[in-house]
Design an enzyme around this catalytic site. Structure first.
Site, short mmCIF file in Angstrom:
data_model
loop_
_atom_site.label_atom_id
_atom_site.label_comp_id
_atom_site.label_asym_id
_atom_site.label_seq_id
_atom_site.Cartn_x
_atom_site.Cartn_y
_atom_site.Cartn_z
N PHE A 94 13.30 9.92 -4.43
CA PHE A 94 14.41 9.47 -3.83
C PHE A 94 15.20 8.41 -4.75
O PHE A 94 16.44 8.52 -4.88
CB PHE A 94 13.89 8.77 -2.60
CG PHE A 94 14.50 7.54 -2.18
CD1 PHE A 94 15.78 7.75 -1.64
CD2 PHE A 94 13.80 6.23 -1.81
CE1 PHE A 94 16.38 6.56 -1.09
CE2 PHE A 94 14.33 5.36 -1.34
CZ PHE A 94 15.88 5.13 -1.06
N THR B 173 6.66 15.32 -5.26
CA THR B 173 7.07 14.77 -3.88
C THR B 173 8.75 14.70 -4.03
O THR B 173 9.51 14.50 -3.38
CB THR B 173 6.64 13.21 -3.72
OG1 THR B 173 7.04 12.53 -5.02
CG2 THR B 173 5.28 13.02 -3.40
N ASP C 35 4.13 17.47 -15.43
CA ASP C 35 3.54 16.31 -14.94
C ASP C 35 3.51 15.33 -16.39
O ASP C 35 3.36 15.46 -17.28
CB ASP C 35 2.14 16.85 -14.86
CG ASP C 35 1.25 15.76 -14.23
OD1 ASP C 35 1.50 14.75 -14.32
OD2 ASP C 35 0.18 16.07 -13.65
N ASN D 245 1.49 7.56 -21.86
CA ASN D 245 2.16 8.56 -22.30
C ASN D 245 3.58 8.16 -22.66
O ASN D 245 4.26 8.48 -23.80
CB ASN D 245 2.18 9.91 -21.46
CG ASN D 245 1.10 10.61 -21.79
OD1 ASN D 245 0.29 10.55 -22.72
ND2 ASN D 245 0.94 11.90 -20.74
N TYR E 71 -3.06 2.93 -5.41
CA TYR E 71 -1.64 2.79 -5.77
C TYR E 71 -1.52 1.32 -6.30
O TYR E 71 -0.91 0.93 -7.32
CB TYR E 71 -0.82 2.94 -4.43
CG TYR E 71 0.87 2.78 -4.61
CD1 TYR E 71 1.45 3.62 -5.33
CD2 TYR E 71 1.60 1.72 -4.20
CE1 TYR E 71 2.97 3.81 -5.46
CE2 TYR E 71 3.01 1.54 -4.55
CZ TYR E 71 3.53 2.76 -4.90
OH TYR E 71 4.86 2.66 -5.39
#
Ligand code: UDP
Length: 315
Positions: free
Chosen positions: A12, A36, A52, A93, A139
């Site tokens: 989004f 998502t 990923d 990363n 989270y």
């Protein structure tokens, strides 16, 4: 023209940011595992790498907007280990990539670093009230450790910026995203009961996505040292969840009623950004009112639901 990597660019916020970057002539690569996000969110002019962020990636780049991570509580709690990994391994990363190529990195942190705050509005100097052992901790603590990673890499010379993003809404949100604005507008448009968790007295402050994207761009461009402090990006127009539900009903002209459901564990009771730092440092502040932003988002969902229905009839 800069070479810009946007992790989570099919999501989004990411896809709204990508649109803006392309409009200003940049070369944009989107790194997204589509867990998502959606392929159809990525404009044709951007290159999509479906991967990923937890796996190694290397390519010369000037700027990294590191947004990858499920953000809706419903989604990030589905696979808490992946949420933690994305914030620790994925952020490492991206910081390594920035270090190798001398790129700037903007990390999308969150108001969740403040947990269930006992200070309101929340300034960046508030250290938070976070439960490290609960359903939201993957989270909240994930984002906190990612901020600590940013701090440590900045000490090693990487140019880092941290945005603490408060509740954001707008076009390109998934209708089944599970968050308050998407749930309430979709329910109101369908005439279904508005599902309020708890008694609806908890507060959130809703920021329209165009305002947020302007803040992210201003933050990436902001002068200063590598070790600049995190910045709150949000709209301080605090509302109760019940008020958000009532506004959704009114803006949709909906016959929906309100239904009450249990409050999820550790759901923060209040949330409102203190945006003094963003105002002073970036000259940024949001300009879209909830009334205007929610009306535009309502139109977006209306269109999305209608085209889904039309596609369903064709099958
Ligand atoms: N909420 C609600 N009904 C819904 C979805 C969310 O009452 O259908 C409430 C939720 O309990 C929280 C607030 O709305 O208090 C914002 O939830 P959201 O999932 O959008 O994000 P959060 O700010 O909690 O991360």
């Amino acid at each position: 023209m800069a070479r810009i990597l946007v992790t989570g660019g099919a999501g989004f916020v990411g896809s709204n940011l990508v649109l803006r970057l392309l409009a200003t002539g940049h070369q944009v690569t989107v790194l997204d595992d589509l867990s998502t996000g959606f392929k159809h969110n990525v404009p044709e002019q951007a290159r999509l790498v479906q991967a990923d962020v937890n796996f190694a990636w290397d390519e010369p780049v000037d700027q990294i907007f590191h947004l990858a991570c499920a953000a809706s509580p419903e989604k990030y709690q589905k696979d808490p280990l992946q949420t933690l990994r994305t914030n620790y391994v994925g952020t490492t990363n991206m910081l390594e990539l920035a270090k190798r190529h001398g790129a700037s990195l903007l990390f999308s942190s969150t108001s969740e670093v403040y947990g269930d705050p006992n200070v309101s509005p929340q300034p960046e100097t508030y250290w938070g009230n976070v439960n490290s052992f609960g359903p939201r901790s993957c989270y909240d603590e994930g984002k906190r450790v990612a901020e600590a990673l940013c701090y440590s890499y900045a000490q090693q010379g990487v140019r880092v910026r941290i945005a603490r993003i408060f509740n954001t809404y707008g076009p390109r949100m998934a209708p089944d995203d599970g968050r308050v604005v998407s749930n309430f507008l979709v329910q109101a448009l369908r005439g279904l009961p508005i599902t309020i968790y708890g008694d609806g007295s908890q507060t959130r402050s809703l920021c329209y996505v165009d305002d947020l994207v302007a803040g992210l761009l201003a933050l990436m461009a902001a002068p200063g040292s590598n070790l600049e402090h995190p910045v709150n990006l949000g709209n301080p127009c605090e509302m109760t969840v019940k008020q958000i539900g009532e506004l959704a009903i009114r803006l949709c002209g909906s016959p929906s009623t309100i239904s009450y459901h249990p409050l999820p564990q550790d759901d923060p009771l209040q949330r409102c950004p203190d945006i003094s730092r963003a105002k002073t440092w970036l000259g940024w502040q949001p300009s879209v009112t909830p009334e205007v932003g929610l009306s535009q988002t309502r139109d977006y969902f209306k269109q999305t639901l209608e085209s889904k229905e039309a596609a369903g009839h064709k099958q």
